[in-house]
Enzyme design. Structure first.
Site, mmCIF file in Angstrom:
data_model
loop_
_atom_site.group_PDB
_atom_site.id
_atom_site.type_symbol
_atom_site.label_atom_id
_atom_site.label_comp_id
_atom_site.label_asym_id
_atom_site.label_seq_id
_atom_site.Cartn_x
_atom_site.Cartn_y
_atom_site.Cartn_z
ATOM 1 N N SER A 60 0.796 -1.233 0.000
ATOM 2 C CA SER A 60 0.000 0.000 0.000
ATOM 3 C C SER A 60 0.825 1.278 0.000
ATOM 4 O O SER A 60 0.251 2.369 -0.097
ATOM 5 C CB SER A 60 -0.970 0.009 1.187
ATOM 6 O OG SER A 60 -2.059 -0.851 0.914
ATOM 7 N N THR A 79 1.944 3.580 5.218
ATOM 8 C CA THR A 79 2.289 2.198 5.540
ATOM 9 C C THR A 79 2.052 1.295 4.336
ATOM 10 O O THR A 79 1.343 1.656 3.395
ATOM 11 C CB THR A 79 1.439 1.685 6.714
ATOM 12 O OG1 THR A 79 0.053 1.864 6.373
ATOM 13 C CG2 THR A 79 1.768 2.412 8.000
ATOM 14 N N GLY A 80 2.626 0.105 4.416
ATOM 15 C CA GLY A 80 2.376 -0.939 3.425
ATOM 16 C C GLY A 80 2.515 -2.291 4.095
ATOM 17 O O GLY A 80 3.485 -2.521 4.820
#
Length: 268
Positions: A80, A219-220
């Protein structure tokens, strides 16, 4: 006279050797001095339970600190964190009008409760709403997406995994060092997008503000992969950062914020 010339040549050669040795960095981490005295930055304590890497770069003078340079050079799926270039491309090509452009929830109940409602480009990024950005990627289309991924030289530039999936544990890969360079270019507004587009995306990336700092980030999350990327304005300085770990994105964000607090980039 010949002996003096030989001595002079020897001294020049010795000087070059000393200079070469003095600038050769350690393999696992290296730093360059800046206003934070980055030579003394130490982050090992935050990675005792994680295999990971951390990058902090002074955007104004280009001096950097990298922990675990081997991992920093490996490519991983952006997950993401790709919502940042996705938003930039969507705005640039007119797939969305602005940060308030609404996409309506399709009624499918998903695992994260906040996703189960209508969202805008801004709220979709803040809450990492996958379906919103998948829909926008489809509106952008494969041809325009591929064109822009190449124009911004994003990682391996491979979108073969499908227009609504390629960044999610699929074909697209990017290294933490490449992420840091991308974050710096966005902060400086040096990417090939309209200034207004970059300013909009930077604005919706704001996560936390204090009296003396503004934190921008995303974030991811993948399987055993956590990212937290962005930049921070602190006083009259600006720093890009990337944390990438075997773990969760929440852990990556927590590690990042703990480091920024330790070195007084985030103060209450």
């Amino acid at each position: 006279m010949k002996q003096l010339k030989n001595l002079a040549v020897l001294l020049v050669l010795l000087g070059a050797v000393v200079l070469f040795i003095s600038v050769d960095p350690p393999k696992e981490s290296y730093a360059a001095n800046n206003n934070l005295n980055m030579k003394k930055i130490k982050v090992d304590e935050f990675f005792t339970e994680y295999d990971g890497t951390f990058i902090l770069r002074n955007i104004k003078n280009g001096r950097s600190f990298i922990f675990n340079i081997d991992r920093a050079n490996q490519r991983f799926a952006p997950q993401s964190t790709f919502k940042i270039p996705n938003a930039l491309i969507g705005l640039q090509v007119g797939a969305v009008e602005d940060e308030y452009d609404i996409k309506y929830w399709d009624g499918v109940v998903r695992e994260i409760e906040v996703w189960n409602q209508d969202h805008t480009l801004g709220s979709g990024l803040r809450h990492s709403v996958v379906w919103y950005y998948q829909a926008m990627a489809c509106d952008i289309g494969e041809e325009r997406m591929e064109e822009w991924i190449h124009r911004i030289s994003y990682g391996n530039r491979d979108i073969s995994g499908g227009i609504d999936q390629f960044w999610l544990s699929s074909s697209l890969k990017i290294s933490p060092i490449e992420q840091a360079k991308f974050m710096e270019a966005l902060y400086k507004e040096k990417l090939p997008f309209d200034k207004s587009v970059m300013k909009t995306v930077k604005r919706i990336m704001i996560q936390k503000e204090g009296d003396n700092y503004t934190l921008y980030g995303k974030t991811g999350q993948g399987s055993d992969l956590g990212w937290y990327v962005g930049f921070i304005e602190a006083g009259n300085q600006a720093y890009s950062f990337v944390t990438n770990i075997v773990g969760t994105s929440a852990d990556a964000k927590h590690i990042t914020m703990d480091i920024l607090k330790k070195y007084h980039l985030m103060t209450e």
